[in-house]
Design a protein around this motif. Sequence first.
Motif, PDB file in Angstrom:
ATOM      1  N   SER A  62      12.548  -4.412  68.694  1.00  0.00           N
ATOM      2  CA  SER A  62      13.206  -3.651  67.631  1.00  0.00           C
ATOM      3  C   SER A  62      12.192  -3.260  66.567  1.00  0.00           C
ATOM      4  N   LEU A  63      11.244  -4.171  66.283  1.00  0.00           N
ATOM      5  CA  LEU A  63      10.219  -3.872  65.275  1.00  0.00           C
ATOM      6  C   LEU A  63       9.417  -2.640  65.694  1.00  0.00           C
ATOM      7  N   TYR A  64       9.052  -2.613  66.983  1.00  0.00           N
ATOM      8  CA  TYR A  64       8.207  -1.521  67.447  1.00  0.00           C
ATOM      9  C   TYR A  64       8.965  -0.199  67.454  1.00  0.00           C
ATOM     10  N   SER A  65      10.251  -0.276  67.898  1.00  0.00           N
ATOM     11  CA  SER A  65      10.969   1.004  67.951  1.00  0.00           C
ATOM     12  C   SER A  65      11.218   1.534  66.537  1.00  0.00           C
ATOM     13  N   GLN A  71       3.207  -3.744  69.263  1.00  0.00           N
ATOM     14  CA  GLN A  71       3.143  -2.651  70.243  1.00  0.00           C
ATOM     15  C   GLN A  71       3.316  -3.180  71.670  1.00  0.00           C
ATOM     16  N   HIS A  72       3.147  -4.502  71.829  1.00  0.00           N
ATOM     17  CA  HIS A  72       3.238  -5.087  73.174  1.00  0.00           C
ATOM     18  C   HIS A  72       4.185  -6.270  73.158  1.00  0.00           C
ATOM     19  N   PRO A  73       5.489  -5.986  73.067  1.00  0.00           N
ATOM     20  CA  PRO A  73       6.470  -7.062  72.912  1.00  0.00           C
ATOM     21  C   PRO A  73       6.363  -8.138  73.992  1.00  0.00           C
ATOM     22  N   LEU A  74       6.126  -7.740  75.242  1.00  0.00           N
ATOM     23  CA  LEU A  74       6.105  -8.740  76.315  1.00  0.00           C
ATOM     24  C   LEU A  74       4.924  -9.691  76.132  1.00  0.00           C
ATOM     25  N   ARG A  75       3.733  -9.104  75.934  1.00  0.00           N
ATOM     26  CA  ARG A  75       2.530  -9.937  75.768  1.00  0.00           C
ATOM     27  C   ARG A  75       2.671 -10.864  74.551  1.00  0.00           C
ATOM     28  N   THR A  76       3.166 -10.309  73.445  1.00  0.00           N
ATOM     29  CA  THR A  76       3.285 -11.108  72.226  1.00  0.00           C
ATOM     30  C   THR A  76       4.308 -12.223  72.400  1.00  0.00           C
ATOM     31  N   SER A  77       5.452 -11.900  73.004  1.00  0.00           N
ATOM     32  CA  SER A  77       6.486 -12.936  73.099  1.00  0.00           C
ATOM     33  C   SER A  77       6.071 -14.028  74.081  1.00  0.00           C
ATOM     34  N   ARG A 135     -10.411   1.668  72.625  1.00  0.00           N
ATOM     35  CA  ARG A 135     -11.378   1.529  71.556  1.00  0.00           C
ATOM     36  C   ARG A 135     -10.788   0.812  70.336  1.00  0.00           C
ATOM     37  N   TYR A 136      -9.482   0.955  70.132  1.00  0.00           N
ATOM     38  CA  TYR A 136      -8.866   0.421  68.912  1.00  0.00           C
ATOM     39  C   TYR A 136      -8.036  -0.831  69.204  1.00  0.00           C
ATOM     40  N   VAL A 137      -8.010  -1.744  68.215  1.00  0.00           N
ATOM     41  CA  VAL A 137      -7.196  -2.950  68.426  1.00  0.00           C
ATOM     42  C   VAL A 137      -5.716  -2.554  68.456  1.00  0.00           C
ATOM     43  N   GLU A 138      -4.960  -3.287  69.258  1.00  0.00           N
ATOM     44  CA  GLU A 138      -3.528  -3.006  69.352  1.00  0.00           C
ATOM     45  C   GLU A 138      -2.774  -3.952  68.421  1.00  0.00           C
ATOM     46  N   VAL A 194      -4.625  -7.784  85.473  1.00  0.00           N
ATOM     47  CA  VAL A 194      -3.210  -7.472  85.697  1.00  0.00           C
ATOM     48  C   VAL A 194      -2.764  -6.442  84.660  1.00  0.00           C
ATOM     49  N   ASP A 195      -3.152  -6.674  83.408  1.00  0.00           N
ATOM     50  CA  ASP A 195      -2.757  -5.751  82.346  1.00  0.00           C
ATOM     51  C   ASP A 195      -3.803  -4.634  82.251  1.00  0.00           C
ATOM     52  N   THR A 196      -3.620  -3.633  83.083  1.00  0.00           N
ATOM     53  CA  THR A 196      -4.621  -2.562  83.122  1.00  0.00           C
ATOM     54  C   THR A 196      -4.109  -1.282  82.485  1.00  0.00           C
ATOM     55  N   ARG A 197      -2.965  -1.425  81.759  1.00  0.00           N
ATOM     56  CA  ARG A 197      -2.427  -0.214  81.128  1.00  0.00           C
ATOM     57  C   ARG A 197      -3.462   0.401  80.205  1.00  0.00           C
ATOM     58  N   LYS A 198      -3.647   1.701  80.344  1.00  0.00           N
ATOM     59  CA  LYS A 198      -4.611   2.361  79.454  1.00  0.00           C
ATOM     60  C   LYS A 198      -3.959   2.489  78.087  1.00  0.00           C
ATOM     61  N   ASN A 199      -4.680   2.100  77.072  1.00  0.00           N
ATOM     62  CA  ASN A 199      -4.076   2.171  75.745  1.00  0.00           C
ATOM     63  C   ASN A 199      -5.166   2.254  74.697  1.00  0.00           C
TER      64      ASN A 199
END
Length: 425
Positions: free
Chosen positions: A406-409, A348-354, A341-344, A333-338
């Motif tokens: 807010s943290l990410y922005s 950077q992903h408020p929805l997934r984290t929350s 190679r590097y850990v996120e 489902v989460d196929t966004r290219k990002n």
Amino acid sequence: MYQWLDERFDISRLQRKFLRKAFPVHHSFFLGEIALFAFVVLVLTGIFLTFNYEPSTRVIRAPDGRDLQAAYLSILFIDSLPFGAVLRSMHHWSAHIMVAAAFLHLLRILLSGAYKKPRELNWLIGLGLLGLSIVTAFTGYALPYDNYAVTATRIGYGIAQSIPWIGSAVASIMFGGEFPGSDRVIPRLYSIHVLWLPLLLIATIGLHLLIMIKQKHTQPRYAEKVAPGKVMGVPAMPQQAVMMGVLFLVYLAITAFVAGAFLAHPIEAFGPLSVKTPDVKPDWYFLWIYGLLKIIPSSWQFEIFGGKFGPEFWGGVVVPGMLGVVAALLPFVDTRKNKLRYVELPSQHPLRTSITVGLLMFFIMATLAGYKGDPGLDWLTTPLLWTLILVVPTVTTAVSYVLMKSLYSERSEGESAAPSPGPGY
Ligand code: HEM
């Protein structure tokens, strides 16, 4: 010796191919290894236990004149051997550590986006590993055949039986007969616990690691700044191997100390199986399911074509099953290219984290329900626990989403004004 082996098996080629693999240096990358160490210790201490354990419920006369079941008596015998109780305790604590480390490792993979393409398959294999670790721990629980363990395992028997239409078949495949009661149960659980599940775990862990070596690790964030496009880390041999060796020794020292200081599952205190039902709580990783079973009203049941859908099925099968399916679908489902190679970063992903934070809260609240209020819950506690289970995770999801956003922005604004000089993750 090395040359002798090399001439026959070309081991230097294998060494060039596998032992130069770069391992990222970051503490969060050791969680999978801790799960692995726990598994190794489980196998080693488990071999010791099999030398003296008797998988049988036949009644025999103990030296002190009591008539006891052979399984229970053999555990008393193991405890009386030099270091026997400590090794049994290490086995028990390592089962807890393996499940906890695998779960934390899953959280690391989840929050850093390491499940994404091309690692979807390893994510699914990892989910299987977590499930296998939990089922292996469960099948070992009843083996001492003491009053506490048997009563706790009965909850699992009830859940297996609650599956509509096929429940009796599932329970009978897993338990071999009526539990407790049938003398087929302990031999069946024993063979699943010491043979089939460990073999499956060894094969699955092997596949997991092979895929990880082939695909290489995700890279820590500092790698992007220090050497963009390059795989960074220390080689498997000798640096990573030495670090793992030291960590394994530390693991052994800590578990030996904990096992000696806090003897796990003292079966003398619980006593052999008796008609008196003790007030039991399942192990911590089952407590949230137990909590759900306690608060789901018994009126939540109906029947379709002879298949019964009852509270044990909702709490013990449907909810955990749904969570498993959602987790399995995540990489598709989460196929966004990002920058795969590097850990996120979690921010950077408020929805997934929350959502992850909300789910953790759900586990904690359901665990609280499992912990609270035996033998039954009164009219006030049940609605309160329902409110906690539904409201707290929802509120925490919303609050952490706003905070993360807010943290990410703020972070991206800061980064565009002045690029950060030091390594991040
Ligand atoms: C018995 C349980 C497990 C063992 C022994 C194990 C072992 C390992 C080890 C040693 C690594 C390399 C070090 C690291 O990245 O931490 C690894 C990587 C990985 N594991 Fe596991 N694991 C287990 C369970 C899981 C679970 C539950 C998941 C997720 C559902 C999972 C998914 C992954 C993925 C996707 C990687 C690659 C990570 C990356 O490239 O950064 N594993 N595993």
